[in-house]
Design a protein around this motif. Sequence first.
Motif, PDB file in Angstrom:
ATOM      1  N   GLY A  38       0.819  -1.206   0.000  1.00  0.00           N
ATOM      2  CA  GLY A  38       0.000   0.000   0.000  1.00  0.00           C
ATOM      3  C   GLY A  38       0.851   1.253   0.000  1.00  0.00           C
ATOM      4  O   GLY A  38       0.569   2.217  -0.700  1.00  0.00           O
ATOM      5  N   PHE A  39       1.932   1.221   0.790  1.00  0.00           N
ATOM      6  CA  PHE A  39       2.838   2.373   0.826  1.00  0.00           C
ATOM      7  C   PHE A  39       3.490   2.597  -0.525  1.00  0.00           C
ATOM      8  O   PHE A  39       3.586   3.718  -1.014  1.00  0.00           O
ATOM      9  N   SER A  40       3.924   1.489  -1.161  1.00  0.00           N
ATOM     10  CA  SER A  40       4.582   1.588  -2.453  1.00  0.00           C
ATOM     11  C   SER A  40       3.640   2.155  -3.498  1.00  0.00           C
ATOM     12  O   SER A  40       4.006   3.000  -4.316  1.00  0.00           O
ATOM     13  N   ALA A  41       2.381   1.672  -3.477  1.00  0.00           N
ATOM     14  CA  ALA A  41       1.408   2.167  -4.449  1.00  0.00           C
ATOM     15  C   ALA A  41       1.173   3.656  -4.263  1.00  0.00           C
ATOM     16  O   ALA A  41       1.067   4.423  -5.226  1.00  0.00           O
ATOM     17  N   LEU A  42       1.101   4.071  -2.983  1.00  0.00           N
ATOM     18  CA  LEU A  42       0.908   5.483  -2.706  1.00  0.00           C
ATOM     19  C   LEU A  42       2.102   6.298  -3.172  1.00  0.00           C
ATOM     20  O   LEU A  42       1.968   7.350  -3.790  1.00  0.00           O
ATOM     21  N   ALA A  43       3.305   5.769  -2.899  1.00  0.00           N
ATOM     22  CA  ALA A  43       4.523   6.506  -3.249  1.00  0.00           C
ATOM     23  C   ALA A  43       4.695   6.628  -4.754  1.00  0.00           C
ATOM     24  O   ALA A  43       5.300   7.581  -5.233  1.00  0.00           O
ATOM     25  N   GLN A  44       4.162   5.649  -5.521  1.00  0.00           N
ATOM     26  CA  GLN A  44       4.389   5.633  -6.948  1.00  0.00           C
ATOM     27  C   GLN A  44       3.177   6.099  -7.754  1.00  0.00           C
ATOM     28  O   GLN A  44       3.094   5.864  -8.949  1.00  0.00           O
ATOM     29  N   THR A  45       2.197   6.705  -7.083  1.00  0.00           N
ATOM     30  CA  THR A  45       1.030   7.202  -7.794  1.00  0.00           C
ATOM     31  C   THR A  45       1.467   8.198  -8.854  1.00  0.00           C
ATOM     32  O   THR A  45       2.113   9.208  -8.544  1.00  0.00           O
ATOM     33  N   PRO A  46       1.137   7.935 -10.126  1.00  0.00           N
ATOM     34  CA  PRO A  46       1.598   8.832 -11.194  1.00  0.00           C
ATOM     35  C   PRO A  46       0.999  10.223 -11.062  1.00  0.00           C
ATOM     36  O   PRO A  46      -0.129  10.404 -10.600  1.00  0.00           O
ATOM     37  N   ALA A  47       1.776  11.203 -11.480  1.00  0.00           N
ATOM     38  CA  ALA A  47       1.297  12.571 -11.485  1.00  0.00           C
ATOM     39  C   ALA A  47       0.307  12.767 -12.621  1.00  0.00           C
ATOM     40  O   ALA A  47       0.247  11.983 -13.572  1.00  0.00           O
ATOM     41  N   GLU A  48      -0.485  13.810 -12.540  1.00  0.00           N
ATOM     42  CA  GLU A  48      -1.411  14.144 -13.631  1.00  0.00           C
ATOM     43  C   GLU A  48      -0.594  14.573 -14.851  1.00  0.00           C
ATOM     44  O   GLU A  48       0.346  15.367 -14.734  1.00  0.00           O
ATOM     45  N   VAL A  49      -0.954  14.047 -16.006  1.00  0.00           N
ATOM     46  CA  VAL A  49      -0.217  14.322 -17.243  1.00  0.00           C
ATOM     47  C   VAL A  49      -1.171  14.888 -18.287  1.00  0.00           C
ATOM     48  O   VAL A  49      -2.282  14.387 -18.464  1.00  0.00           O
ATOM     49  N   THR A  50      -0.734  15.938 -18.973  1.00  0.00           N
ATOM     50  CA  THR A  50      -1.483  16.483 -20.097  1.00  0.00           C
ATOM     51  C   THR A  50      -0.552  16.629 -21.293  1.00  0.00           C
ATOM     52  O   THR A  50       0.666  16.733 -21.142  1.00  0.00           O
ATOM     53  N   LEU A  51      -1.146  16.639 -22.482  1.00  0.00           N
ATOM     54  CA  LEU A  51      -0.389  16.694 -23.730  1.00  0.00           C
ATOM     55  C   LEU A  51      -1.019  17.719 -24.652  1.00  0.00           C
ATOM     56  O   LEU A  51      -2.214  17.639 -24.950  1.00  0.00           O
ATOM     57  N   THR A  52      -0.222  18.687 -25.106  1.00  0.00           N
ATOM     58  CA  THR A  52      -0.714  19.758 -25.957  1.00  0.00           C
ATOM     59  C   THR A  52       0.118  19.858 -27.225  1.00  0.00           C
ATOM     60  O   THR A  52       1.348  19.801 -27.172  1.00  0.00           O
ATOM     61  N   ARG A  53      -0.541  20.004 -28.342  1.00  0.00           N
ATOM     62  CA  ARG A  53       0.144  20.161 -29.630  1.00  0.00           C
ATOM     63  C   ARG A  53       0.486  21.637 -29.862  1.00  0.00           C
ATOM     64  O   ARG A  53      -0.337  22.520 -29.657  1.00  0.00           O
ATOM     65  N   LEU A  54       1.716  21.886 -30.304  1.00  0.00           N
ATOM     66  CA  LEU A  54       2.192  23.222 -30.622  1.00  0.00           C
ATOM     67  C   LEU A  54       2.467  23.325 -32.124  1.00  0.00           C
ATOM     68  O   LEU A  54       2.816  22.341 -32.772  1.00  0.00           O
ATOM     69  N   ASP A  55       2.332  24.518 -32.666  1.00  0.00           N
ATOM     70  CA  ASP A  55       2.557  24.750 -34.097  1.00  0.00           C
ATOM     71  C   ASP A  55       4.018  25.108 -34.316  1.00  0.00           C
ATOM     72  O   ASP A  55       4.483  26.166 -33.909  1.00  0.00           O
ATOM     73  N   CYS A  56       4.748  24.218 -34.972  1.00  0.00           N
ATOM     74  CA  CYS A  56       6.163  24.478 -35.232  1.00  0.00           C
ATOM     75  C   CYS A  56       6.484  24.562 -36.714  1.00  0.00           C
ATOM     76  O   CYS A  56       7.644  24.548 -37.113  1.00  0.00           O
ATOM     77  N   GLY A  57       5.443  24.665 -37.558  1.00  0.00           N
ATOM     78  CA  GLY A  57       5.678  24.827 -38.985  1.00  0.00           C
ATOM     79  C   GLY A  57       4.401  24.681 -39.778  1.00  0.00           C
ATOM     80  O   GLY A  57       3.689  23.678 -39.665  1.00  0.00           O
ATOM     81  N   ASN A  58       4.067  25.714 -40.561  1.00  0.00           N
ATOM     82  CA  ASN A  58       2.861  25.669 -41.364  1.00  0.00           C
ATOM     83  C   ASN A  58       2.941  24.581 -42.422  1.00  0.00           C
ATOM     84  O   ASN A  58       4.024  24.132 -42.792  1.00  0.00           O
ATOM     85  N   GLY A  59       1.781  24.183 -42.902  1.00  0.00           N
ATOM     86  CA  GLY A  59       1.727  23.147 -43.911  1.00  0.00           C
ATOM     87  C   GLY A  59       2.359  23.573 -45.229  1.00  0.00           C
ATOM     88  O   GLY A  59       2.302  24.735 -45.617  1.00  0.00           O
ATOM     89  N   VAL A  60       2.965  22.650 -45.897  1.00  0.00           N
ATOM     90  CA  VAL A  60       3.526  22.885 -47.225  1.00  0.00           C
ATOM     91  C   VAL A  60       3.304  21.608 -48.036  1.00  0.00           C
ATOM     92  O   VAL A  60       3.386  20.503 -47.509  1.00  0.00           O
ATOM     93  N   THR A  61       2.977  21.773 -49.294  1.00  0.00           N
ATOM     94  CA  THR A  61       2.781  20.625 -50.163  1.00  0.00           C
ATOM     95  C   THR A  61       4.050  20.381 -50.950  1.00  0.00           C
ATOM     96  O   THR A  61       4.481  21.234 -51.733  1.00  0.00           O
ATOM     97  N   SER A  62       4.667  19.237 -50.702  1.00  0.00           N
ATOM     98  CA  SER A  62       5.862  18.870 -51.442  1.00  0.00           C
ATOM     99  C   SER A  62       5.435  18.346 -52.811  1.00  0.00           C
ATOM    100  O   SER A  62       4.604  17.440 -52.911  1.00  0.00           O
ATOM    101  N   SER A  63       5.987  18.935 -53.863  1.00  0.00           N
ATOM    102  CA  SER A  63       5.559  18.593 -55.220  1.00  0.00           C
ATOM    103  C   SER A  63       6.051  17.218 -55.674  1.00  0.00           C
ATOM    104  O   SER A  63       5.517  16.645 -56.618  1.00  0.00           O
TER     105      SER A  63
END
Length: 274
Positions: A15-40
């Motif tokens: 029980g102690f181990s489970a408590l100690a290893q409870t994962p933190a809250e995680v979120t994931l966000t997408r960032l814009d690092c380059g506009n779209g381009v069509t490769s010919s």
Amino acid sequence: MTRMSPMGIVLAFCGFSALAQTPAEVTLTRLDCGNGVTSSDIAFFSDTNAYDGKKQELVVSCYLIKHGDDYLIWDTGYPAAVAGATATGPTAKFNLVEQLARVNVKPEQIKFVGVSHYHGDHIGQAGSFPQATLLIGKGDWDALTSTPPPPGANPAPVKHWISGGGKFEAVPRDKDIFGDGTVRMLDMPGHTPGHHSLLVRLKEKGNVLLTGDLAHFRENYDSNGVPVFNTNRADTLASLDRFKQMAKNLNATVIVQHDPRDIEKLPALPGSAK
């Protein structure tokens, strides 16, 4: 004095181990690092002539992972100098620092900068986070610090760490970044010697796998296509096999980072997947 039975001790410890290893809250966000381009002509994305004369829209995406009170940036896109510029290639509308400001995150709050590999559209803005620990595949780190670096490996965006100005870790295999299994760098060589993908475990959305450049668009992912500029064909195919087996076993959402159809699976700033 009341004595605890051996079984009670085991249960209490578990029980102690489970408590100690409870994962933190995680979120994931997408960032814009380059506009779209069509490769010919995307012929160079296949060493078996699968795409001769075909076109494909590509984007450059980066990601903000919040783990409890800590932040990780995964890939940093093109250099900030071209962000928002009008150019023939893909550019970002806003640089990463400007985008993070929209969610009240300052550059000094970024604990880790993880990069999938050494190409310029993935490490361009790493220098905007000098206080962060750089996480990079060992094979790629060795290439960036070799004399001279191999074609396609530009050490300039990470010179801060190469010169000893910041902390870094050259990751040889997989890495459990926060130590609780929620965010793992995955050793997926072949595109470059130290190429990595990323696994993010979210409470609501489930498991998400970010490819890096293991594949550049869905069709190449589905057909196990190998670009002509990859550093090792056999490693690429082995990495694709491992990645797909993981995606199946984890029932994961796969995000091909350069495919505009895939990145829409995740909310853009200021939204986040949980």
